[in-house]
Structure formats: structure tokens, C-alpha cells
Design an enzyme around this catalytic site. Structure first.
Site, PDB file in Angstrom:
ATOM      1  NE  ARG A   1      -2.399  -1.251   3.526  1.00 32.37           N
ATOM      2  CZ  ARG A   1      -1.859  -0.521   4.501  1.00 32.37           C
ATOM      3  NH1 ARG A   1      -1.888   0.803   4.460  1.00 32.37           N
ATOM      4  NH2 ARG A   1      -1.312  -1.108   5.532  1.00 32.37           N
TER       5      ARG A   1
ATOM      6  CE1 TYR B   1       2.591  -7.049  -4.074  1.00 36.66           C
ATOM      7  CE2 TYR B   1       1.411  -6.371  -2.104  1.00 36.66           C
ATOM      8  CZ  TYR B   1       2.273  -7.240  -2.747  1.00 36.66           C
ATOM      9  OH  TYR B   1       2.818  -8.297  -2.062  1.00 36.66           O
ATOM     10  N   GLY B   2      -2.260  -5.352  -3.912  1.00 31.02           N
ATOM     11  CA  GLY B   2      -3.044  -5.468  -2.675  1.00 31.02           C
ATOM     12  C   GLY B   2      -4.090  -4.400  -2.485  1.00 31.02           C
ATOM     13  N   GLY B   3      -4.020  -3.787  -1.315  1.00 33.92           N
ATOM     14  CA  GLY B   3      -5.021  -2.816  -0.909  1.00 33.92           C
ATOM     15  C   GLY B   3      -5.132  -1.608  -1.841  1.00 33.92           C
TER      16      GLY B   3
ATOM     17  CE  LYS C   1      -5.959  -3.746   4.549  1.00 33.39           C
ATOM     18  NZ  LYS C   1      -6.085  -4.237   5.921  1.00 33.39           N
TER      19      LYS C   1
ATOM     20  CG  HIS D   1      -7.267  -2.908  10.167  1.00 37.28           C
ATOM     21  ND1 HIS D   1      -5.984  -2.460  10.348  1.00 37.28           N
ATOM     22  CD2 HIS D   1      -7.184  -3.883   9.235  1.00 37.28           C
ATOM     23  CE1 HIS D   1      -5.157  -3.128   9.570  1.00 37.28           C
ATOM     24  NE2 HIS D   1      -5.863  -4.013   8.887  1.00 37.28           N
TER      25      HIS D   1
ATOM     26  CB  SER E   1      -0.940  -3.811   7.826  1.00 41.00           C
ATOM     27  OG  SER E   1      -2.162  -3.222   7.451  1.00 41.00           O
TER      28      SER E   1
ATOM     29  CB  CYS F   1       0.711  -6.209  14.100  1.00 45.07           C
ATOM     30  SG  CYS F   1       1.725  -4.757  13.795  1.00 45.07           S
TER      31      CYS F   1
ATOM     32  CE  LYS G   1      -5.785  -6.966  10.815  1.00 47.65           C
ATOM     33  NZ  LYS G   1      -4.495  -6.254  10.657  1.00 47.65           N
ATOM     34  CB  THR G   2      -3.320 -13.790   9.317  1.00 45.02           C
ATOM     35  OG1 THR G   2      -3.723 -12.674   8.512  1.00 45.02           O
ATOM     36  CG2 THR G   2      -3.700 -15.079   8.603  1.00 45.02           C
ATOM     37  CG  ASN G   3       0.450 -15.390  12.705  1.00 40.21           C
ATOM     38  OD1 ASN G   3       0.245 -16.061  11.692  1.00 40.21           O
ATOM     39  ND2 ASN G   3       1.561 -14.721  12.905  1.00 40.21           N
TER      40      ASN G   3
ATOM     41  CG  ASP H   1      -7.337  -7.187   6.954  1.00 41.28           C
ATOM     42  OD1 ASP H   1      -6.505  -6.801   7.800  1.00 41.28           O
ATOM     43  OD2 ASP H   1      -7.537  -6.591   5.887  1.00 41.28           O
TER      44      ASP H   1
ATOM     45  NE  ARG I   1       0.452  -8.490   2.608  1.00 38.75           N
ATOM     46  CZ  ARG I   1      -0.207  -8.038   3.676  1.00 38.75           C
ATOM     47  NH1 ARG I   1      -1.301  -8.644   4.080  1.00 38.75           N
ATOM     48  NH2 ARG I   1       0.233  -6.997   4.343  1.00 38.75           N
TER      49      ARG I   1
END
Ligand code: SAT
Ligand code: MN
Length: 595
Positions: A70, A211-213, A220, A240, A262, A264, A266-268, A287, A379
Site C-alpha cells: 500500500r 498491488y493489494g489494498g 481497505k 480493522h 497490518s 502485526c 491478525k491472521t495468526n 482482517d 502475500r
């Protein structure tokens, strides 16, 4: 058009955009597997994607080296009045921004296909779902949107003649001349990139990045920036946050929503495998959470997405086995390394480093290289349904009732492992003062400490001071049904720079304490910063950790916190008169408690 579009506004908007961007073709996506397969096939044939034989139906993309995350510096929240965007957002007047971007868009899809992607954020049958239409000239975006959102003709049917949608216009900003060879990852230079939001019109214009967001506009741009502004107007919340269900050995369910910046974890946390006996976790989202007050007065959350766009590096069977299981097939990899046997690899994956690989820039890589093989923001895009612990209720139209809200970030020092707010107002204060060291998820420097209130700094679609007020308003409406609020920090480091808390599955020890606090069962001591567990309040069975480390994690360093106060003061000062008085009141109380 491959199917009938009754919605006049939609047909008109697509016609107008096509006139401006002048594509070779216009293609309306139907969301089918055939469509996905065909576009991937084309991407492979033109050299943009590499099939990964070890992972059925999976492909690797390498981005342009300049287009890897981003771009907050090129992201705009555009209202007529700068004050409406507030001090944390970049702002350009809508007239000026649109004029600039219209010139960039003019003819920008020459030589390309314009794809129309009808998508729903949230399960189609959910009253909380909202529809968007993304126009893009990127196959990569279409395929990612297939995974991350619900795409297809059923969305157009649901729109009917006069349903409303959020128009999301995206172009990579790289028109092709007659006969010009396409780039595997077309994009525009930094100074031409714009990720723009017009919240008063529920409109998104993105140019120049693939890319991504920046490019998957449902995520986002829509589900956070535009949705947060909608939610403010309509009395709900777009956050978020990951969403997780924990079930105790007695079978009691707790629903947790947690906001971290982002990259930090969250997915884990969303896919945690608890190390404590008898506790079970299920994933609902990793997310974004959309939350509204249900008929029983409690706060209900849905995950508006249908896939995970997760950080690769650091993800392993050791750290997050459920994520690893989720990406065995039907997955898009971006900027990972490619191994000689046709699989992907990133730093921190299980097992030894490969002896040789192709790095994310397409160059030969060997372990003696100083540069990483995978980009730190590499990603995976994987369907949420592939997560082995996805909750059977993850698509429940009404969502799940939230018991616990968590804020946090990466802090090498000062902030303890876990503490609880004294009440809702204090919780809003904790959210508003959340801070974290920056990560590779945004282009910019990594490891700088910044305030990141509610992990929403890059994602709030209006003045953050008004967003703080919205949190107070929601709390007032929720009353005694409001979720309990906690703050965590999994990232404390020793003076030698080593993490002192094991994290991952052991974070369940902090979660269990929270659940017991909700039920009034676990102990806590009152400290200057909130309710803190003592060692005996936490379930530490089987945890092998030096006593001094544990003591440090549960200590309140009052001296350090006193030094923190002026930094909060100056952060609050940015918001001027608009900052809710209730936050100043909380800061006064903190000062008092610190003595
Ligand atoms: O914004 S992205 O979707 O690229 C990822 C993130 O920062 O969380
Ligand atoms: Mn995120």
C-alpha cells in the site's frame, strides 16, 4: 454484455468510464470458475503468472519492484472541506483531485480489456452486506477479487433495477500502444499513483498500482475507508479487526474481535491453535469486521471478505499451521520466492532454506545472499473456506455476538502483555492511543513507532476525532451489553532484541484470562493503566519461561508511562477542538493514577 444488467446507474457508469478510458474490450465478470481459469491461463501465457505444480490450481505473480505494498503517501480522503478528512489523512479537494485523475484515466486502458467485477462485501444474504462494482484493467485484480469477495452475476441480480453500489474504478495506469508488448506487472510511477476516496459520494478512484489494498478495492478502500464513513452516518462500525470464536472446555463460546496494524499478527491470532488444554478456536475473519447492534442489543460482527490476503514471510507450520493448510491449493502467491521443484518459499518457512531459488525479483538466489528471497510484504491470497478451522458460522447472515474487543500493536518495550480497560470510555482511550512500530505492509520505513489509533490510521475515511466520538456513541447505545475491552502486546523484546513472550498458540493464555474476566471469574489488580493479571491469574501450565521475563511482561513501568503521557498529549493536540472531551478526561485520569 454477457448477461442482462437492469441497473441503469450501473450500465450508465460503465459506459461513461469506458468512454473515458477507451479499452479495447469491455468484459462483465460472471464469477465462474471457468472465468478464473481462463484469466489465469492468459496470465500464464503472457508471462505474468507461474503455475505452481506442488499446489493445485495455484500461481505465483511477481510485481514490479516499485509496486510492493500500500502507498499511504498517495492515498487520499477527499471531502470539500479538509477538516472532514482530519489530520491523519492526505487531502486534496475533490474538484482538483478528480480533474487530475480524469486526465490520468483518459485513454489509460488502450490496448487492454476493461473488466467489470460485481462483488458483495459480506454474504449475499446478510443484511449487513454491501455491493460494490470494481472496474479494472488487471487480470490479477479480477482473480484476487474472485477469492477475496463474492463475485458474480448473482450480485447483479441482487442489485436489480435500482439497488445501490459503491463504484470502484481501478486502472494500473499503463496503456498499450498498437503492437506494444505488455509488461508482466504493468503499473505507473509513484508520482502518478493515486488511491482516492470520495466518502460523500461513496466513490473510489484508484490509479497506477496493481498491488493489494491499492488495487483490490473491496478490501481497505471499500470495506474500511468508505465503509467507516458509511458506518458513522448509519450507526454501525467498520473496523480493522480479525474475528475469532473461542470455546471453553465447558462449551461456552466467546467471540473476540481484535484490531492490530497490518502485519502485526491478525491472521495468526485469527487462526490460533491454543496451547491450553481443552480450549478450541475457530476463525471467522482475519482482517476486517463490520459490526452492528443486533435486536438483543449486543454487538454483532460479520467478516465482509471471503478470503485471506496474508503476509507470507514468517508464516510456517510452527507459527500458523492453519494458514499453511489454507494455502495448499487454489492460492495466488505474490512476490514469494520460487524453488527449483516448482514450489514457493519465504523467509521463516519450516525446514532448511533452499540451496537455490528464484527470488521475488526473478533473479537467482542462494542462502549467502544478503537480500531476502521473498519480499517482506509477499502475500498469499487464499479462500477462507480452505481454512481447516473456519467456523461453521463464518457466513451467518446476522454475524456473531462480540464479547471481547482487543487493541494492540508492536511495542518492543513499555506496554505489558495484557491488560483490561476500566470501562468503555477507558477502552476507547486505549484504542485511541494504540501505537505500533511500522511494518513492510506500507511503502515507507519499517520499525518506526507511531500512534495508530484502533489500527485505523491508514483506513479511516473521515476525521479521526469524529471516529473517536463514534466509538463513544456506540458505547452509549450498547450500555451494559457492550463488549469488554483489552489491550495486548505480544512483541516485547529483551535488551538483546529477542522476543520475550513466545506468542502464537501461547497467546491463548491471555485470551483465556479475558474470557474469565468477562465471566467475573479471573482475578486482576488495579494499576495506573488498567486491570492487570498477576502471574497466578494466568493459566501458565506447561509454559517454560524464565520468571524474570514473565514478571517484566506483567509489570507496569510507571516511570515509562509518565514519559508516554506528553506524547499522547501532543498526539491529541493534532485534533484540536474536535477531540472528544471524554478522551481528555481519560488522559487526566491516567495522569492522576500515575501520580
Ligand atoms: O492493504 S493490503 O490489503 O495490501 C494489506 C494490509 O496492509 O493489511
Ligand atoms: Mn489489514
Amino acid at each position: 454484455m454477457q448477461y442482462e444488467v437492469k441497473n441503469k446507474r450501473l450500465a450508465e457508469w460503465v459506459r461513461e468510464v469506458a468512454e473515458l478510458v477507451q479499452p479495447d474490450d469491455v468484459y462483465w465478470c460472471d464469477g465462474s470458475k471457468e472465468e478464473y481459469d481462463r484469466l489465469m491461463q492468459e496470465a500464464v501465457e503472457m508471462g505474468a503468472a507461474t503455475p505452481l505444480p506442488k499446489r493445485p490450481n495455484s500461481f505465483l505473480f511477481r510485481s514490479d519492484p516499485s509496486d510492493v505494498a500500500r502507498v499511504e503517501a498517495r492515498t487520499y480522503i477527499s471531502y470539500p472541506d479538509k477538516e472532514q478528512a482530519g489530520p491523519t489523512n492526505n487531502w486534496i479537494h475533490p474538484d482538483e483531485l478528480k480533474a487530475t485523475m480524469r486526465e490520468l484515466y483518459r485513454g489509460c486502458m488502450k490496448g487492454r480489456t476493461l473488466y467489470v467485477i460485481p462483488f458483495s462485501m459480506g454474504p449475499l444474504d446478510s443484511p449487513m452486506a454491501r455491493i460494490g462494482i470494481e472496474i479494472t484493467d488487471s487480470r490479477y485484480v479480477v482473480c484476487n477479487m474472485h477469492i477475496m469477495t463474492r463475485v458474480g452475476t448473482k450480485v447483479v441480480e441482487k442489485l436489480g433495477e435500482d439497488g445501490t453500489f459503491v463504484p470502484c474504478l481501478h486502472s494500473v495506469g499503463a496503456p498499450l500502444e498498437e503492437g506494444q508488448q505488455d509488461d508482466p506487472w504493468p503499473c505507473a510511477p509513484m508520482e502518478k499513483k493515486y488511491i482516492s476516496h470520495f466518502p460523500e459520494e461513496d466513490l473510489i478512484w484508484s490509479f497506477g498500482s496493481g498491488y493489494g489494498g491499492n488495487a483490490l478495492l473491496g478490501k481497505k478502500c471499500f470495506a474500511l475507508r468508505i465503509a467507516s464513513a458509511m458506518a458513522k452516518r448509519q450507526g454501525w462500525m467498520a473496523e480493522h479487526m480479525l474475528i475469532l470464536r473461542l470455546t471453553s472446555p465447558e462449551g461456552r463460546q466467546y467471540h473476540i474481535a481484535a484490531a492490530f496494524p497490518s502485519a502485526c499478527g491478525k491472521t495468526n491470532l485469527a487462526m490460533i491453535q491454543p496451547t491450553i488444554e481443552g480450549w478450541k478456536a475457530e476463525t471467522i475473519g482475519d482482517d476486517i469486521a463490520w459490526m452492528q447492534i443486533g435486536p438483543d442489543g449486543r454487538l454483532y460482527a460479520i467478516n465482509p471478505e471471503s478470503g485471506f490476503f496474508g503476509v507470507g514471510p514468517g508464516t510456517s507450520y510452527d507459527s500458523n499451521p492453519m494458514a499453511m493448510e489454507s494455502l495448499k491449493e487454489n492460492t495466488i502467491m505474490t512476490n514469494t520466492a520460487l524453488t527449483d521443484d516448482g514450489d514457493i518459499w519465504w523467509e521463516g518457512m519450516d525446514g532448511p532454506k533452499p540451496d537455490h531459488a528464484i527470488d521475488w525479483k526473478g533473479r537467482h538466489w542462494t542462502p549467502d545472499k544478503t537480500e531476502p528471497a521473498a519480499h517482506p510484504n509477499a502475500r498469499f491470497t487464499a479462500p477462507a473456506s480452505q481454512c481447516p478451522i473456519i467456523s461453521p458460522d463464518w457466513e451467518k447472515p446476522e454475524g456473531v455476538p462480540i464479547d471481547i474487543l482487543i487493541f494492540g500493536g508492536r511495542r518492543a518495550s513499555l506496554v505489558p502483555l495484557v491488560f483490561q480497560s476500566y470501562d468503555w470510555d477507558h477502552g476507547v482511550f486505549l484504542g485511541s492511543t494504540a501505537s505500533s512500530e511500522t511494518t513492510a505492509a506500507n511503502i515507507g520505513s519499517v520499525g518506526n513507532l507511531r500512534r495508530d489509533p484502533f489500527a485505523m490510521t491508514p483506513f479511516c475515511g473521515y476525521n479521526m476525532a469524529d471516529y473517536f466520538q463514534h466509538w463513544f456513541d456506540m458505547g452509549d447505545r450498547l450500555g451494559d451489553k457492550a463488549p469488554h475491552i483489552f489491550y495486548v502486546n505480544w512483541f516485547r523484546k529483551s535488551p538483546e532484541g529477542k522476543f520475550i513472550w513466545p506468542g502464537f498458540g501461547d497467546n491463548s493464555r491471555a485470551l483465556k484470562w479475558m474470557c474469565e474476566r468477562v465471566d467475573g471469574k479471573a482475578g486482576a489488580r488495579e494499576t495506573a493503566i488498567g486491570y492487570m493479571p498477576s502471574e497466578e491469574d494466568l493459566d501458565l501450565t506447561g509454559l517454560d519461561m524464565p520468571a524474570e521475563d514473565l514478571a517484566e511482561l506483567l509489570e507496569v513501568d510507571e516511570e515509562g508511562w509518565r514519559a508516554e503521557v506528553p506524547t499522547i498529549d501532543s498526539f491529541y493536540a493534532d485534533f484540536g477542538e474536535r477531540l472528544p472531551e471524554r478522551l481528555r478526561e481519560q488522559l487526566r485520569k491516567l495522569k492522576e493514577r500515575l501520580g
